[in-house]
Scaffold this motif. Structure first.
Motif, PDB file in Angstrom:
ATOM      1  N   GLN A 149       0.835  -1.204   0.000  1.00 30.53           N
ATOM      2  CA  GLN A 149       0.000   0.000   0.000  1.00 30.53           C
ATOM      3  C   GLN A 149       0.871   1.257   0.000  1.00 30.53           C
ATOM      4  N   HIS A 150       1.934   1.243   0.763  1.00 30.08           N
ATOM      5  CA  HIS A 150       2.864   2.381   0.763  1.00 30.08           C
ATOM      6  C   HIS A 150       3.483   2.566  -0.623  1.00 30.08           C
ATOM      7  N   PHE A 151       3.907   1.466  -1.226  1.00 27.22           N
ATOM      8  CA  PHE A 151       4.547   1.562  -2.535  1.00 27.22           C
ATOM      9  C   PHE A 151       3.547   1.924  -3.628  1.00 27.22           C
ATOM     10  N   LYS A 152       2.295   1.510  -3.489  1.00 22.04           N
ATOM     11  CA  LYS A 152       1.258   1.943  -4.438  1.00 22.04           C
ATOM     12  C   LYS A 152       1.071   3.456  -4.356  1.00 22.04           C
ATOM     13  N   ASP A 172      15.782   4.851 -13.323  1.00 24.01           N
ATOM     14  CA  ASP A 172      14.615   3.972 -13.242  1.00 24.01           C
ATOM     15  C   ASP A 172      14.816   2.720 -14.082  1.00 24.01           C
ATOM     16  N   THR A 173      15.314   2.898 -15.293  1.00 29.70           N
ATOM     17  CA  THR A 173      15.525   1.753 -16.193  1.00 29.70           C
ATOM     18  C   THR A 173      16.528   0.777 -15.601  1.00 29.70           C
ATOM     19  N   ILE A 174      17.616   1.296 -15.082  1.00 27.65           N
ATOM     20  CA  ILE A 174      18.642   0.428 -14.482  1.00 27.65           C
ATOM     21  C   ILE A 174      18.037  -0.395 -13.344  1.00 27.65           C
ATOM     22  N   TRP A 175      17.320   0.280 -12.431  1.00 30.26           N
ATOM     23  CA  TRP A 175      16.750  -0.446 -11.293  1.00 30.26           C
ATOM     24  C   TRP A 175      15.648  -1.406 -11.719  1.00 30.26           C
ATOM     25  N   GLY A 199      30.271  -1.762 -11.429  1.00 34.08           N
ATOM     26  CA  GLY A 199      30.662  -3.150 -11.173  1.00 34.08           C
ATOM     27  C   GLY A 199      30.689  -3.558  -9.716  1.00 34.08           C
ATOM     28  N   ILE A 200      30.222  -2.697  -8.819  1.00 34.55           N
ATOM     29  CA  ILE A 200      30.211  -3.013  -7.392  1.00 34.55           C
ATOM     30  C   ILE A 200      29.018  -3.909  -7.077  1.00 34.55           C
ATOM     31  N   SER A 201      29.268  -5.006  -6.366  1.00 35.82           N
ATOM     32  CA  SER A 201      28.210  -5.960  -6.020  1.00 35.82           C
ATOM     33  C   SER A 201      27.370  -5.450  -4.860  1.00 35.82           C
ATOM     34  N   GLY A 202      26.094  -5.773  -4.919  1.00 34.93           N
ATOM     35  CA  GLY A 202      25.180  -5.453  -3.836  1.00 34.93           C
ATOM     36  C   GLY A 202      24.219  -6.598  -3.631  1.00 34.93           C
ATOM     37  N   SER A 203      23.701  -6.703  -2.437  1.00 35.25           N
ATOM     38  CA  SER A 203      22.736  -7.745  -2.098  1.00 35.25           C
ATOM     39  C   SER A 203      21.824  -7.159  -1.022  1.00 35.25           C
ATOM     40  N   LYS A 204      20.604  -6.779  -1.436  1.00 30.75           N
ATOM     41  CA  LYS A 204      19.713  -6.084  -0.512  1.00 30.75           C
ATOM     42  C   LYS A 204      18.274  -6.571  -0.673  1.00 30.75           C
ATOM     43  N   ARG A 205      17.519  -6.380   0.382  1.00 31.85           N
ATOM     44  CA  ARG A 205      16.107  -6.761   0.395  1.00 31.85           C
ATOM     45  C   ARG A 205      15.331  -5.862  -0.582  1.00 31.85           C
ATOM     46  N   LEU A 206      14.409  -6.458  -1.337  1.00 34.49           N
ATOM     47  CA  LEU A 206      13.628  -5.734  -2.338  1.00 34.49           C
ATOM     48  C   LEU A 206      12.901  -4.539  -1.731  1.00 34.49           C
ATOM     49  N   SER A 207      12.312  -4.691  -0.563  1.00 35.91           N
ATOM     50  CA  SER A 207      11.575  -3.576   0.046  1.00 35.91           C
ATOM     51  C   SER A 207      12.461  -2.348   0.211  1.00 35.91           C
ATOM     52  N   ASN A 208      13.696  -2.539   0.637  1.00 35.48           N
ATOM     53  CA  ASN A 208      14.619  -1.414   0.807  1.00 35.48           C
ATOM     54  C   ASN A 208      15.024  -0.810  -0.535  1.00 35.48           C
ATOM     55  N   LEU A 209      15.193  -1.652  -1.534  1.00 34.65           N
ATOM     56  CA  LEU A 209      15.573  -1.159  -2.852  1.00 34.65           C
ATOM     57  C   LEU A 209      14.425  -0.414  -3.525  1.00 34.65           C
ATOM     58  N   VAL A 210      13.202  -0.869  -3.323  1.00 32.50           N
ATOM     59  CA  VAL A 210      12.054  -0.154  -3.892  1.00 32.50           C
ATOM     60  C   VAL A 210      11.931   1.216  -3.226  1.00 32.50           C
ATOM     61  N   LEU A 211      12.170   1.275  -1.935  1.00 31.50           N
ATOM     62  CA  LEU A 211      12.160   2.560  -1.243  1.00 31.50           C
ATOM     63  C   LEU A 211      13.247   3.477  -1.815  1.00 31.50           C
ATOM     64  N   HIS A 212      14.437   2.943  -2.034  1.00 37.83           N
ATOM     65  CA  HIS A 212      15.513   3.717  -2.658  1.00 37.83           C
ATOM     66  C   HIS A 212      15.104   4.192  -4.051  1.00 37.83           C
ATOM     67  N   PHE A 213      14.503   3.303  -4.826  1.00 32.53           N
ATOM     68  CA  PHE A 213      14.052   3.601  -6.189  1.00 32.53           C
ATOM     69  C   PHE A 213      13.164   4.848  -6.198  1.00 32.53           C
ATOM     70  N   PHE A 214      12.156   4.880  -5.335  1.00 26.99           N
ATOM     71  CA  PHE A 214      11.259   6.032  -5.291  1.00 26.99           C
ATOM     72  C   PHE A 214      11.950   7.257  -4.699  1.00 26.99           C
ATOM     73  N   ASN A 215      12.795   7.068  -3.712  1.00 26.36           N
ATOM     74  CA  ASN A 215      13.508   8.191  -3.105  1.00 26.36           C
ATOM     75  C   ASN A 215      14.462   8.851  -4.109  1.00 26.36           C
ATOM     76  N   HIS A 216      15.114   8.040  -4.924  1.00 28.87           N
ATOM     77  CA  HIS A 216      16.028   8.571  -5.941  1.00 28.87           C
ATOM     78  C   HIS A 216      15.280   9.499  -6.889  1.00 28.87           C
ATOM     79  N   GLN A 217      14.099   9.087  -7.314  1.00 32.03           N
ATOM     80  CA  GLN A 217      13.289   9.927  -8.205  1.00 32.03           C
ATOM     81  C   GLN A 217      12.950  11.251  -7.520  1.00 32.03           C
ATOM     82  N   THR A 218      12.508  11.168  -6.268  1.00 37.56           N
ATOM     83  CA  THR A 218      12.116  12.364  -5.527  1.00 37.56           C
ATOM     84  C   THR A 218      13.301  13.319  -5.377  1.00 37.56           C
TER      85      THR A 218
END
Length: 183
Positions: free
Chosen positions: A5-8, A55-58, A129-148
């Motif tokens: 609901q938050h992400f919607k 956005d495309t990259i993520w 080329g830097i590796s990352g491993s993160k929970r989807l919920s945190n990455l989706v939050l980053h995705f929207f925050n980056h846009q903002t």
């Protein structure tokens, strides 16, 4: 409130505010759109392209997860951006059409996720080329925050060009709720 609901709400906000930004930007001359205003990505056009590139990259990274493959298949098929400052569209109207298409895909993607999907872990590599491993919920939050973050820059650049996009707060889309304790 559930994560979905938050992400919607954030996906709806993203679409709403992008339309306001592009409405203002499309009212400027090509010279004003492309004028280097000293921002990190230079111009209004450069910054708007960066948001679409990010956005495309993520979204292409998210498309590697089983829960996202189907809803993001069209985005996964796009050529991957080569750099964070890539100009994918030099014409503001073409970029606007692409933005509208992206925003619709983002809404469909979020609508298709379930609460357990957000617990998935995404393994990815950055453009450097830097590796990352993160929970989807945190990455989706980053995705929207980056846009903002970058839309805030665009809002300032538009103001410098004489365009006020008006209210930009997420609060404008949050519905009022009656407080049962104060009736």
């Amino acid at each position: 409130m559930e994560l979905q609901q938050h992400f919607k709400l954030l996906a709806s906000y993203n679409q709403w505010i992008n339309e306001k930004v592009y409405e203002s930007a499309c009212g400027l001359s090509e010279m004003e759109i492309q004028k280097d205003r000293g921002a990190f990505f230079g111009s209004i056009l450069g910054t708007l392209n960066h948001i679409a590139v990010g956005d495309t990259i993520w979204l292409q990274r998210f498309a590697t997860l089983p829960a996202c493959r189907h809803s993001l298949r069209e985005i996964a098929a796009l050529p991957g951006p080569r750099s964070l400052d890539q100009i994918i569209y030099s014409d503001i109207e073409e970029l606007r059409a692409h933005r509208q298409w992206l925003d619709n895909r983002i809404i469909e993607w979020i609508d298709g996720l379930s609460e357990p999907d957000f617990a998935q872990v995404l393994n990815y590599r950055t453009i450097k080329g830097i590796s990352g491993s993160k929970r989807l919920s945190n990455l989706v939050l980053h995705f929207f925050n980056h846009q903002t973050h970058h839309r805030g820059q665009v809002s300032t650049l538009l103001m410098q060009a004489g365009k006020d996009i008006g209210v930009t707060d997420l609060l404008a889309l949050i519905p009022d709720t009656e407080d049962p304790d104060h009736q």
